[in-house]
Design an enzyme around this catalytic site. Structure first.
Site, PDB file in Angstrom:
ATOM      1  CB  SER A 577       3.788   1.280  11.715  1.00 38.27           C
ATOM      2  OG  SER A 577       2.670   1.452  10.863  1.00 38.27           O
ATOM      3  CE1 TYR A 590       5.898   5.422   9.046  1.00 37.54           C
ATOM      4  CE2 TYR A 590       4.170   3.940   8.253  1.00 37.54           C
ATOM      5  CZ  TYR A 590       4.759   4.666   9.285  1.00 37.54           C
ATOM      6  OH  TYR A 590       4.201   4.666  10.537  1.00 37.54           O
TER       7      TYR A 590
END
Length: 700
Positions: A577, A590
């Site tokens: 990501s 995250y």
């Protein structure tokens, strides 16, 4: 030849009311599809059908007789109207006058295009003369196991007479071609009342002047052979009786999963090969039998069987009574090398001055006592079909050896078919393999937007794909879509929780048993969470780490284990990501887990490089379409973080990017394809950002 315990009547599926509305070519198609729908009648791609039809000549306007016959390389079970060649019978008959003899029969194939009716582009098969020169209007040529069991017996002529009397004749072995067509023509002239003929070591021809009559006759003759074998073999132990006991089903599959990556690595020198495992009753009866090794060494008889399965199989040294897989693996390389040397010697003994160069010398079929049969080929469909052909061969050997003595095709005859210049020309006409042909990919999170898009991108390039996910319903739905587009051969699914070590190990065992091994791992399974640090619970932190860090470690470690067994290198693609490089508010768990992914990839790239294992990363951002992480609370939380609502979130992400463009799953898939393909064969440890531009995520 079906076992007597499994014997069933062949179903006559002809619908007279339906066929009454058909033209003669349409009846030919109908008959072909019906015959090809039952593998007891003919194997995949085997046999052919024809009809002689009166049609208007487009040049003269006169009615002329046209031969409709299955074209080269087709399959009667799935053929369409465009799969038939059409040729002028007048011109085919004229070929008789310029035939120069058996030494020149191959040149007749080059003359067949001159006989084409109506500019039909479908190439005529080598069996065209056999159909043309039978005087009946309709001809079926099938490869039923029950008939080939007669044809492959040492006294096949006497058996043919015993089973069928004078209604079915017999011709000695002759390689398919023009000369055999003349032999069949001569037989018909001398035996006008005969309904068909058994070709030694080959198959069955039947004929009639009506399409339905021909279909009925073909079924009748095959059924008669099946019934005769059922009576003759009812009290006989197949293949000399049992020598080994079969392992339990789960043990058989586990053993195959251990053996297949090792074999795959040894036989993939010229191209990546794909495996198929078969352990049905017919195979297990054969591999566990006293006479298995004797019969296997004789090779197959029918040319179609032989072309798919090579001169003979390799029997793996494995004792199911004392199952020592490590010992078997230790001896495999020597066994594979011995097979290669034997195949090369066969080539040298039999080659002619004009023979094509030596082809892949590795075995196609691997027989494992107590376990089953493994087949390897350039793609999954071919590996599966090769296994089906060897099951046909097993059925033939069972029947022939029970009532007589089975005989394989003579070595020189086998070679002359395998290395036939016409067969070589057919191989040369095949399309160039796609970029991922023979590759096997495991995609975690395979039912999600990015996972399914990546799987489809790989399938489009010829790969086989194992979709792994924890959502069974989504897996089934995704698999159904991809199977419809790319065939059931190349798509498989497995329920896998990436955080559970046993589940990950089992998933790799599954992909090994289904495809033979793995070449590409796309580690894509994920979640997303959003919470200020004060509200981030230990449970939420651990969940992110468990899936996004530990999960990526587990699936990568097992990929390395398989890659190292195969010794062919491999490619791992992490879907990380933008947040692994650029911090984001209210997402510490995250972001940290994604950063862990990226650094793990760098470590693995370092470790894998000496073995040709490449590890790279794709960094997406804001992929909303089809993504599970945008379902539920995460969507609300991110919208709240950025002061917008759900409907405005995508627009906000698009506008914050440098390129002002939305990022789609297909964009991530394109990067994942590049990093898995040979286009990036000199790249490892890299990161490709697919985020429409984010300066904070620029790598440094």
């Amino acid at each position: 030849m079906t076992k007597s315990t499994d014997l069933q009547r062949l179903e006559n599926k002809w619908d007279a009311e339906r066929s009454a509305k058909m033209t003669e070519p349409e009846k030919l198609l109908y008959r072909s599809n019906l015959l090809g729908s039952d593998k007891r009648i003919t194997n995949y791609g085997g046999g052919n059908t024809s009809a002689k039809v009166m049609q208007k000549d487009p040049l003269t306007g006169d009615m002329t007789e046209v031969l409709w016959v299955k074209g080269s390389g087709g399959d009667v079970g799935s053929i369409k109207m465009d799969g038939f060649s059409t040729l002028y019978m007048e011109k085919l008959n004229a070929l008789r006058g310029i035939y120069r003899g058996v030494e020149f029969e191959d040149e007749m194939v080059g003359l067949l295009p001159h006989c084409t009716f109506n500019l039909n582009p479908r190439a005529a098969s080598i069996d065209t003369p056999l159909h043309a020169y039978v005087p009946a209007k309709h001809v079926d040529h099938m490869h039923p196991d029950a008939i080939i069991a007669i044809a492959a017996a040492k006294d096949s002529k006497a058996l043919t007479q015993k089973v069928f009397g004078d209604s079915i004749g017999w011709l000695p072995w002759k390689k398919p071609g023009y000369e055999l067509g003349l032999w069949l023509s001569d037989f018909c002239a001398k035996n006008p009342d005969a309904k068909g003929v058994v070709l030694e070591s080959h198959g069955l021809f039947t004929w009639a002047d009506d399409a339905q009559d021909c279909y009925d006759l073909t079924l009748e003759i095959i059924q008669a052979a099946m019934d005769w074998f059922a009576m003759e073999t009812a009290d006989k132990a197949a293949f000399g009786g049992e020598k080994h006991r079969r392992l339990k089903a789960d043990q058989r599959r586990a053993t195959a999963a251990r053996l297949m990556p090792a074999i795959r690595g040894m036989v993939s020198g010229q191209q990546h090969m794909v495996g198929h495992f078969t352990d049905n009753d017919a195979v297990l009866e054969f591999v566990n039998a006293n006479d298995m090794e004797r019969l296997a060494a004789l090779g197959t008889s029918c040319p179609d069987h032989f072309l798919r399965t090579k001169i003979c199989p390799l029997v793996v040294d494995f004792d199911p009574a004392n199952p020592d897989i490590d010992k078997t693996l230790a001896g495999l390389e020597a066994a594979v090398t011995e097979y290669r040397e034997g195949y090369k010697a066969y080539y040298e003994r039999c080659k002619h001055a004009i023979s094509p160069a030596l082809r892949d010398p590795n075995a196609v079929v691997y027989l494992v006592p107590g376990v089953g049969m493994i087949t390897f080929a350039k793609d999954k469909a071919t590996a599966r079909i090769s296994g089906e052909f060897y099951v046909n061969a097993i059925n033939v050997m069972r029947g022939a050896d029970a009532v007589s003595e089975y005989q394989g095709l003579p070595e020189q005859e086998a070679f002359d078919i395998e290395y036939w210049l016409l067969e070589e020309a057919k191989l040369q006409r095949m399309p160039k393999p796609k970029s991922l042909a023979g590759r096997v990919a495991l995609v975690t999170g395979g039912a999600g937007g990015i996972g399914s898009a990546t799987a489809e991108r790989y399938l489009r390039e010829g790969a086989c794909v194992m979709l792994a996910d924890i959502d069974d319903a989504a897996l089934a739905e995704t698999a159904e879509i991809l199977t419809e587009r790319y065939s059931k051969d190349v798509v498989r699914t497995v329920n896998m929780n990436v955080t559970e070590e046993a589940a990950v190990i089992d998933a790799y065992s599954t992909v090994a048993a289904e495809f033979g091994g793995v070449d590409i791992l796309v580690s894509n399974a994920g979640i997303a969470s959003s919470a200020p640090i004060e509200e981030t619970t230990l449970e939420l932190w651990n969940k992110n780490m468990s899936i996004l860090s530990t999960g990526y470690f587990l699936v990568s470690r097992e990929a390395f284990n398989v890659f190292n067994v195969q010794k062919m290198g491999g490619a791992i693609v992490f879907v990380a990501s933008k947040n692994g490089l650029a911090a984001s508010p209210n997402a510490s768990a995250y972001c940290t887990a994604k950063a862990s992914e990226i650094h793990l990839a760098r470590c693995l790239a370092l470790e894998g490089a000496p073995s040709g294992i490449r590890v790279n990363v794709v960094n997406p951002d804001a992929v909303l379409k089809g993504s599970k992480i945008w379902q539920g609370d995460w969507l609300d939380q991110r919208a709240d973080t950025y002061g917008t609502d759900k409907s405005g979130l995508e627009e906000m992400y698009r506008e914050r990017s440098m390129l002002k463009r939305s990022v789609l799953p297909e964009d991530i898939a394109e990067a994942a394809y590049f990093l898995a393909s040979d286009l990036s064969s000199k790249s490892t440890g890299n990161i490709i950002n697919v985020d429409a531009g984010n300066v904070q995520a620029f790598t440094r």
